[in-house]
Design a protein around this motif. Sequence first.
Motif, mmCIF file in Angstrom:
data_model
loop_
_atom_site.group_PDB
_atom_site.id
_atom_site.type_symbol
_atom_site.label_atom_id
_atom_site.label_comp_id
_atom_site.label_asym_id
_atom_site.label_seq_id
_atom_site.Cartn_x
_atom_site.Cartn_y
_atom_site.Cartn_z
ATOM 1 N N LYS A 2 -0.373 -5.048 14.101
ATOM 2 C CA LYS A 2 -1.049 -5.316 12.825
ATOM 3 C C LYS A 2 -1.244 -4.001 12.070
ATOM 4 O O LYS A 2 -0.980 -3.916 10.873
ATOM 5 C CB LYS A 2 -2.396 -5.993 13.068
ATOM 6 C CG LYS A 2 -3.147 -6.299 11.794
ATOM 7 C CD LYS A 2 -4.484 -6.962 12.095
ATOM 8 C CE LYS A 2 -5.266 -7.177 10.814
ATOM 9 N NZ LYS A 2 -6.612 -7.692 11.071
ATOM 10 N N ARG A 3 -1.698 -2.973 12.792
ATOM 11 C CA ARG A 3 -1.875 -1.661 12.164
ATOM 12 C C ARG A 3 -0.538 -1.088 11.690
ATOM 13 O O ARG A 3 -0.439 -0.529 10.601
ATOM 14 C CB ARG A 3 -2.546 -0.696 13.133
ATOM 15 C CG ARG A 3 -3.996 -1.013 13.401
ATOM 16 C CD ARG A 3 -4.570 -0.050 14.439
ATOM 17 N NE ARG A 3 -5.825 -0.499 14.964
ATOM 18 C CZ ARG A 3 -7.006 -0.238 14.410
ATOM 19 N NH1 ARG A 3 -7.075 0.456 13.302
ATOM 20 N NH2 ARG A 3 -8.117 -0.685 14.962
ATOM 21 N N LEU A 4 0.487 -1.227 12.528
ATOM 22 C CA LEU A 4 1.816 -0.759 12.141
ATOM 23 C C LEU A 4 2.317 -1.505 10.906
ATOM 24 O O LEU A 4 2.863 -0.905 9.981
ATOM 25 C CB LEU A 4 2.803 -0.947 13.287
ATOM 26 C CG LEU A 4 2.896 0.203 14.266
ATOM 27 C CD1 LEU A 4 3.635 -0.223 15.522
ATOM 28 C CD2 LEU A 4 3.570 1.399 13.638
ATOM 29 N N PHE A 5 2.132 -2.829 10.908
ATOM 30 C CA PHE A 5 2.576 -3.625 9.758
ATOM 31 C C PHE A 5 1.866 -3.186 8.483
ATOM 32 O O PHE A 5 2.500 -3.030 7.436
ATOM 33 C CB PHE A 5 2.321 -5.117 10.006
ATOM 34 C CG PHE A 5 2.515 -5.944 8.768
ATOM 35 C CD1 PHE A 5 3.785 -6.236 8.305
ATOM 36 C CD2 PHE A 5 1.421 -6.398 8.046
ATOM 37 C CE1 PHE A 5 3.964 -6.980 7.145
ATOM 38 C CE2 PHE A 5 1.588 -7.146 6.887
ATOM 39 C CZ PHE A 5 2.871 -7.436 6.433
ATOM 40 N N LEU A 6 0.557 -2.986 8.558
ATOM 41 C CA LEU A 6 -0.193 -2.593 7.368
ATOM 42 C C LEU A 6 0.263 -1.238 6.830
ATOM 43 O O LEU A 6 0.325 -1.034 5.615
ATOM 44 C CB LEU A 6 -1.698 -2.574 7.665
ATOM 45 C CG LEU A 6 -2.318 -3.956 7.876
ATOM 46 C CD1 LEU A 6 -3.766 -3.828 8.352
ATOM 47 C CD2 LEU A 6 -2.240 -4.794 6.611
ATOM 48 N N ALA A 7 0.608 -0.322 7.726
ATOM 49 C CA ALA A 7 1.101 0.987 7.281
ATOM 50 C C ALA A 7 2.528 0.879 6.746
ATOM 51 O O ALA A 7 2.842 1.392 5.673
ATOM 52 C CB ALA A 7 1.037 1.993 8.423
ATOM 53 N N MET A 8 3.383 0.181 7.463
ATOM 54 C CA MET A 8 4.793 0.111 7.064
ATOM 55 C C MET A 8 5.019 -0.778 5.848
ATOM 56 O O MET A 8 5.968 -0.563 5.093
ATOM 57 C CB MET A 8 5.648 -0.343 8.242
ATOM 58 C CG MET A 8 5.619 0.699 9.345
ATOM 59 S SD MET A 8 6.952 0.589 10.501
ATOM 60 C CE MET A 8 8.376 0.814 9.504
ATOM 61 N N SER A 9 4.156 -1.751 5.640
ATOM 62 C CA SER A 9 4.313 -2.608 4.467
ATOM 63 C C SER A 9 4.016 -1.842 3.182
ATOM 64 O O SER A 9 4.385 -2.276 2.101
ATOM 65 C CB SER A 9 3.405 -3.838 4.567
ATOM 66 O OG SER A 9 2.042 -3.468 4.495
ATOM 67 N N GLN A 10 3.379 -0.701 3.317
ATOM 68 C CA GLN A 10 3.096 0.173 2.176
ATOM 69 C C GLN A 10 4.111 1.314 2.091
ATOM 70 O O GLN A 10 3.870 2.317 1.432
ATOM 71 C CB GLN A 10 1.685 0.772 2.322
ATOM 72 C CG GLN A 10 0.574 -0.235 2.431
ATOM 73 C CD GLN A 10 0.250 -0.844 1.094
ATOM 74 O OE1 GLN A 10 0.335 -0.192 0.071
ATOM 75 N NE2 GLN A 10 -0.116 -2.106 1.097
#
Length: 184
Positions: free
Chosen positions: A93-101
């Motif tokens: 979830k943390r990775l997704f939130l960073a990579m989605s930006q």
Amino acid sequence: MTQLNPLQLVLLSSVCTLGGALLAAVVAGVYNLRSKRNEYINDYYKTVIQRRIAAYEQLESLIIAFKTSVVDKDAKPYHLPFSGEDRKQDVFKRLFLAMSQGLWLSEDAFRKTSELNYLLFRMPEAEGEAISFGKEHYEAIATARDALERILAADMLELHKVGRFLKGKKNRQDPGFRPVNLSR
């Protein structure tokens, strides 16, 4: 030299006044257009900076998650996200939130976050296996986290250079396709 009659004086005076007013209107119009354009550009840059700050806040959240380490009974360290319930879901979830930006991150920040993502793809679900994975990759993850921290700090110094950032995004090389080996 001929003398002007009163009607000619009035006409000359009117033409001069009208010409001066027209010149003042043109100058004021050009100034207002430039001012509005500059205001638009400043608002646009503020928006880009706000979006970049939001992206870096997500990246910081990911970094913070991997700052806390735990030492197991065998005296081997692992990062806290490898223990507890929903560990894999929380990490991704943390990775997704960073990579989605990613559009708003520098190329270095996005590349290093992707490398961490590729490493963590192989993280097992079971707690014991996840902890073993964390111990095995402790140094690689700590190194990636430290690199991300340095990149984040360097990017914060350059955050206000919106034009350079956008040109870099426009002129970046195609990273191409990178297959991911999910086997353990």
